[in-house]
Design a protein around this motif. Structure first.
Motif, PDB file in Angstrom:
ATOM      1  N   GLN A  22       0.833  -1.188   0.000  1.00  0.00           N
ATOM      2  CA  GLN A  22       0.000   0.000   0.000  1.00  0.00           C
ATOM      3  C   GLN A  22       0.877   1.250   0.000  1.00  0.00           C
ATOM      4  OE1 GLN A  22      -3.361  -0.066  -0.157  1.00  0.00           O
ATOM      5  NE2 GLN A  22      -3.374   2.159  -0.356  1.00  0.00           N
ATOM      6  N   LYS A  23       0.600   2.161  -0.931  1.00  0.00           N
ATOM      7  CA  LYS A  23       1.344   3.413  -1.000  1.00  0.00           C
ATOM      8  C   LYS A  23       0.391   4.574  -0.862  1.00  0.00           C
ATOM      9  CE  LYS A  23       5.395   2.048  -3.664  1.00  0.00           C
ATOM     10  NZ  LYS A  23       6.405   2.535  -4.614  1.00  0.00           N
ATOM     11  N   LYS A  24       0.830   5.582  -0.112  1.00  0.00           N
ATOM     12  CA  LYS A  24       0.037   6.797   0.010  1.00  0.00           C
ATOM     13  C   LYS A  24       0.131   7.604  -1.279  1.00  0.00           C
ATOM     14  CE  LYS A  24       0.515   7.407   5.027  1.00  0.00           C
ATOM     15  NZ  LYS A  24       1.031   8.301   6.089  1.00  0.00           N
ATOM     16  N   SER A  25      -0.905   8.388  -1.547  1.00  0.00           N
ATOM     17  CA  SER A  25      -0.939   9.220  -2.743  1.00  0.00           C
ATOM     18  C   SER A  25      -1.316  10.636  -2.358  1.00  0.00           C
ATOM     19  CB  SER A  25      -1.953   8.662  -3.747  1.00  0.00           C
ATOM     20  OG  SER A  25      -2.033   9.488  -4.885  1.00  0.00           O
ATOM     21  N   LEU A  26      -0.674  11.612  -3.004  1.00  0.00           N
ATOM     22  CA  LEU A  26      -0.941  13.023  -2.749  1.00  0.00           C
ATOM     23  C   LEU A  26      -1.196  13.722  -4.078  1.00  0.00           C
ATOM     24  CD1 LEU A  26      -0.978  15.362  -0.616  1.00  0.00           C
ATOM     25  CD2 LEU A  26       1.430  15.741  -1.205  1.00  0.00           C
ATOM     26  N   GLN A  27      -2.188  14.587  -4.102  1.00  0.00           N
ATOM     27  CA  GLN A  27      -2.522  15.354  -5.301  1.00  0.00           C
ATOM     28  C   GLN A  27      -1.869  16.735  -5.235  1.00  0.00           C
ATOM     29  OE1 GLN A  27      -4.485  14.644  -8.138  1.00  0.00           O
ATOM     30  NE2 GLN A  27      -4.341  12.515  -7.442  1.00  0.00           N
ATOM     31  N   ALA A  28      -1.087  17.055  -6.269  1.00  0.00           N
ATOM     32  CA  ALA A  28      -0.538  18.411  -6.384  1.00  0.00           C
ATOM     33  C   ALA A  28      -1.588  19.307  -7.031  1.00  0.00           C
ATOM     34  CB  ALA A  28       0.733  18.395  -7.222  1.00  0.00           C
ATOM     35  N   LYS A  29      -1.651  20.553  -6.591  1.00  0.00           N
ATOM     36  CA  LYS A  29      -2.660  21.489  -7.112  1.00  0.00           C
ATOM     37  C   LYS A  29      -2.009  22.506  -8.038  1.00  0.00           C
ATOM     38  CE  LYS A  29      -6.198  24.829  -5.747  1.00  0.00           C
ATOM     39  NZ  LYS A  29      -7.202  24.214  -6.637  1.00  0.00           N
ATOM     40  N   SER A  30      -2.607  22.690  -9.206  1.00  0.00           N
ATOM     41  CA  SER A  30      -2.116  23.665 -10.177  1.00  0.00           C
ATOM     42  C   SER A  30      -2.484  25.076  -9.752  1.00  0.00           C
ATOM     43  CB  SER A  30      -2.700  23.366 -11.554  1.00  0.00           C
ATOM     44  OG  SER A  30      -2.300  24.351 -12.488  1.00  0.00           O
ATOM     45  N   ILE A  31      -1.574  26.025  -9.952  1.00  0.00           N
ATOM     46  CA  ILE A  31      -1.815  27.414  -9.572  1.00  0.00           C
ATOM     47  C   ILE A  31      -1.374  28.344 -10.695  1.00  0.00           C
ATOM     48  CG2 ILE A  31      -1.581  26.986  -7.091  1.00  0.00           C
ATOM     49  CD1 ILE A  31       1.261  28.161  -7.312  1.00  0.00           C
ATOM     50  N   THR A  32      -1.896  29.540 -10.673  1.00  0.00           N
ATOM     51  CA  THR A  32      -1.479  30.600 -11.605  1.00  0.00           C
ATOM     52  C   THR A  32      -0.932  31.809 -10.857  1.00  0.00           C
ATOM     53  OG1 THR A  32      -3.746  31.455 -11.644  1.00  0.00           O
ATOM     54  CG2 THR A  32      -3.105  29.899 -13.386  1.00  0.00           C
ATOM     55  N   GLU A  33      -1.296  31.958  -9.575  1.00  0.00           N
ATOM     56  CA  GLU A  33      -0.808  33.092  -8.808  1.00  0.00           C
ATOM     57  C   GLU A  33       0.627  32.870  -8.329  1.00  0.00           C
ATOM     58  OE1 GLU A  33      -3.251  30.849  -8.148  1.00  0.00           O
ATOM     59  OE2 GLU A  33      -4.187  31.493  -6.271  1.00  0.00           O
TER      60      GLU A  33
END
Length: 796
Positions: A22-33
């Motif tokens: 089992q591996k943890k997963s993280l979502q990166a968030k796209s930004i423009t600022e």
């Protein structure tokens, strides 16, 4: 079914077995600022990012969840230029957070936070970025075998100490990473937090220490999509000035040059150095070398240390060959004298290309060119001066192809080539390597086949083959190893090797604890057997059995005990002298190593050692002591004494009509090192490094070597081959990283070296002698400025 087919099927099944951990997963968030890296995390967009939490202890109590009063929360954002990381590190006793200010890449006594990124998610190599609670940066390229902290990337970070703990904010440009061209990126990712006062490390995705590999146990970063990375072109111009003064006279030198780093793609980088300047690199530790082989020197030149992990594959690359000693010595007649013979060769330029394709093929290419070097010889009768080439124009090449597969296995091809202009010797060495691991990292099979070809007056070639099998997981582990090296195997033109023409068998077994007990935080015991037999004579070259015990107490003091016995008669083979060999008696070696917990202001390392030979009066004594005192988070000082005494040591000293002459001698070696550091802040430091080395060899009996390797007394030899050696080095430097990748450094250097054939055993007289000799003083200043093409292109 043939035995070969059965064996092949066994290894295919063994190294293809797959587990689904089992591996943890993280979502990166796209930004423009824009994100301001100030350690405050006050931009609103941070509130919308996913959180990585629930850290698990890596060591010492592996698998234990982090307590709520030390919870850690990490978030990741990204744009077309970089990824951004914020971390809240809670601490119920924030006043106890350790925060020593050190030089870059020096951990010191500090709490740390780090991120490990594998842009290909192949379980093979991490790009690791650390920041301490004092705001000091550290970074490295990491594989399962090593962490290369000589690699330096350009990235930004800030730290803030708070009432609840501390805060980290990081910006890691894509230029500091390597990843595929895929529209949707999937990266291997892990975060680590070190609480120094407790000597504890926690990771986001659990790393099970019962498994031998760390990198494949990372979590997953997803969400990075459709990025348009900028051009990766960086220029680092430099200028330096040197003033040198000695009894001979004084000299002023001005230098200027340029380093270029260009991203051929998101995966490949070209590094070039034009008109190199290594004048401020750390000095070499000169020694009295009475061994049959050359002294192996550390590499301190940045170009040859940064990002050279691919070129270390197969151990065929010893970078000090490039710009090292000339290949030959000048010749002279009786009426001539050598007035100038350079001890090193100047580097003209060097370039390296390295990276990895989306399918896991790593490619590394390094080329360096050194200039033609001549010695000056004076005819004392006619006054005529002539020049003799002692090193022709020389081209050095390294090529590495490294294919990774199945997350944690690889097959590699390495070629090292040295081509010298004219009739001088050329060399070529090729190697095929393999490193195979089961998917669950429980077993490993690795080995190599290497072939060398030398083109000189009489051409010759040789080879080396090795195979190793080991268990790499659990409390009990083992290793079986065998290798064969032929007589003419030679990699010394671009590599380094001491012994050839032997075959070897090695086996070891170990036991370790993976969680603390009532007595120890860590404990490991290892037992080994090592046999080496010379191919031509069949004589035993090494025959040792040994035990190693390593432990860390609950107070985090470190202990190590080593006991190694050679219960057989062995022979020492001198490869560089037409394969002469000499008898060595049975011996026993023992050593103890103690290192106190370095969290305390005062810490110390002690290492006594003793070797007893089965020969009357022959013994070696060693003592190493290194106390260190940390006055505060800015100022520390340490002293090291490394002392060795050899009674009735025996070694080669000369050749005469009777053959090889050996001496029985008493030797003493004493090296004193003093280092000090004062940090004005985390960008500006003053460093002191001083070294005094003294060694002598006093001969009291001589022997002639017989053809069977034994010595017979020689009462007729009367030449003075005693040695007394003094070496002094002193460096005082100031360094200021005034902008990312940009540095001003000022160095004062004072050094001297003295050789004599009259032994002086009074230390005070030796010190007085070296300081009264012709010491050289050098004052230098160097400025390096990092220019990002993207930041300046619109200005032009």
């Amino acid at each position: 079914m043939s035995k070969f087919y059965s064996l092949s099927l066994f290894f295919l099944i063994l190294f293809s077995f797959k587990t689904y951990s089992q591996k943890k997963s993280l979502q990166a968030k796209s930004i423009t600022e824009n994100i301001t890296i100030d350690g405050k995390i006050n931009e609103k967009v941070w509130e919308t990012a996913s959180v990585a939490s629930d850290f698990i202890m890596f060591e010492p109590d592996n698998g234990k969840p982090i307590s709520n009063d030390k919870k850690t929360e990490v978030k990741v954002l990204y744009d077309n230029n970089a990824i951004y990381i914020s971390a809240l590190l809670y601490d119920n006793e924030p006043e106890k957070i350790q925060k020593e200010i050190t030089n870059r890449d020096v951990f010191g006594v500090s709490d740390h936070f780090s991120v490990s990124i594998n842009g290909f998610n192949d379980g093979q190599q991490d790009f690791r970025f650390f920041v301490s609670a004092a705001g000091v940066q550290m970074d490295c390229l990491a594989t399962e075998d090593s962490e290369d902290f000589t690699w330096d990337a350009i990235w930004d970070s800030e730290v803030t100490l708070t009432k609840f703990g501390w805060v980290v904010e990081m910006k890691i440009p894509y230029a500091a990473l390597r990843f595929s061209k895929a529209d949707k990126q999937t990266w291997g990712l892990n975060f680590m937090r070190e609480i120094k006062r407790d000597v504890q490390k926690y990771t986001w995705n659990r790393i099970d220490t019962k498994i031998g590999a760390v990198i494949p146990q990372a979590g997953i970063l997803e969400g990075i999509e459709s990025i348009e990375t900028p051009t990766r072109l960086f220029l680092i111009p430099y200028s330096s000035a040197y003033y040198q003064q000695s009894d001979i006279g004084s000299d002023t030198t001005l230098k200027a040059g340029l380093d270029i780093k260009y991203g051929i793609s998101d995966s490949f980088t070209l590094d070039a150095i034009l008109v190199p300047d290594f004048g401020q690199t750390k000095f070499d530790n000169a020694i009295l070398n009475l061994e049959p082989f050359e002294q192996q020197l550390e590499e301190n030149r940045p170009f040859f240390t940064e990002g050279t992990d691919l070129f270390s594959k197969g151990n065929l690359f010893y970078s000090r060959r490039i710009g090292g000693e000339p290949i030959s010595k000048p010749t002279k007649a009786n009426n001539e004298e050598i007035t100038n013979s350079p001890s090193t060769v100047d580097l003209l330029n060097a370039v390296k290309i390295s990276g990895r394709t989306e399918k896991g093929l790593g490619i590394g290419f390094l080329n360096a060119v050194t200039e033609k070097t001549k010695a000056t010889i004076l005819n004392n009768d006619t006054g005529e001066i002539r020049k003799e080439v002692i090193q022709p124009l020389t081209n050095y090449n390294m090529l590495v192809l490294d294919q990774r597969f199945n997350q944690n296995s690889s097959v590699s091809f390495v070629n090292a080539n040295t081509t010298r202009n004219g009739s001088f010797r050329d060399a070529n060495v090729s190697a095929l390597l393999f490193d195979l691991n089961t998917k669950e990292n429980t077993y490993n099979l690795y080995g190599d086949f290497k072939y060398s070809t030398i083109n000189t007056i009489e051409d010759y070639d040789g080879y080396k083959a090795e195979l190793n099998f080991r268990k790499t997981s659990g409390k009990y582990r083992y290793l079986f190893s065998g290798k064969y090296i032929s007589k003419n195997y030679d990699v010394d033109d671009l590599g380094i090797i001491f012994y050839t023409n032997y075959h070897n068998a090695y086996a070891s077994g170990s036991y370790r604890i993976v969680n603390p007990t009532k007595t120890f935080n860590t404990f490991k015991v290892n037992q080994f057997v090592n046999l080496e037999i010379e191919n031509t004579t069949g004589k035993l070259q090494t025959g040792a059995i040994g035990t190693e015990i390593k432990a860390t107490t609950l107070k985090n003091d470190y202990f190590e005990f080593v006991l190694e016995a050679t219960p057989f008669k062995t022979f020492d083979f001198y490869r560089d002298y037409e394969r002469i060999y000499v008898f060595l008696p049975e011996k026993v070696f023992s050593a103890i190593n103690f290192a106190s917990n370095d969290n305390n202001p005062f810490s110390i390392v002690l290492q006594p050692s003793f070797t007893k030979f089965n020969e009357k009066g022959r013994a070696n004594y060693g003592f190493y002591i290194s106390p260190k005192y940390r006055f505060n988070d800015k100022l520390s000082i340490s002293y090291t004494l490394d002392y060795i005494k050899k009674n009735n040591d025996r070694g080669l000293v000369d050749f005469d009509d009777t053959g090889a002459i050996f001496a029985e001698r008493n030797r003493e070696i004493a090296q004193n090192d003093l280092t000090g550091k004062y940090s004005l802040n985390n960008k500006m430091t003053i460093n002191l490094t001083a070294r005094y080395y003294w060694s002598y060899s006093k001969n009291h009996a001589f022997f002639t070597l017989q053809d069977n390797g034994y010595l017979t007394p020689n009462n007729d030899y009367s030449l003075n081959v005693d040695r007394n050696f003094n070496s002094w080095n002193f460096d005082l430097s100031y360094s200021w990283w005034f902008a990312p990748g940009s540095e001003i450094s000022v160095l004062y250097r004072n050094y001297g070296l003295e050789r004599a054939s009259v032994v002086e055993k009074d230390l005070s007289k030796n010190l007085k002698s070296i300081f009264n000799s012709d010491l050289t003083n050098v004052l230098s200043i160097s400025i390096r400025y990092f220019i990002d093409y993207n930041a300046v292109k619109n200005k032009f």
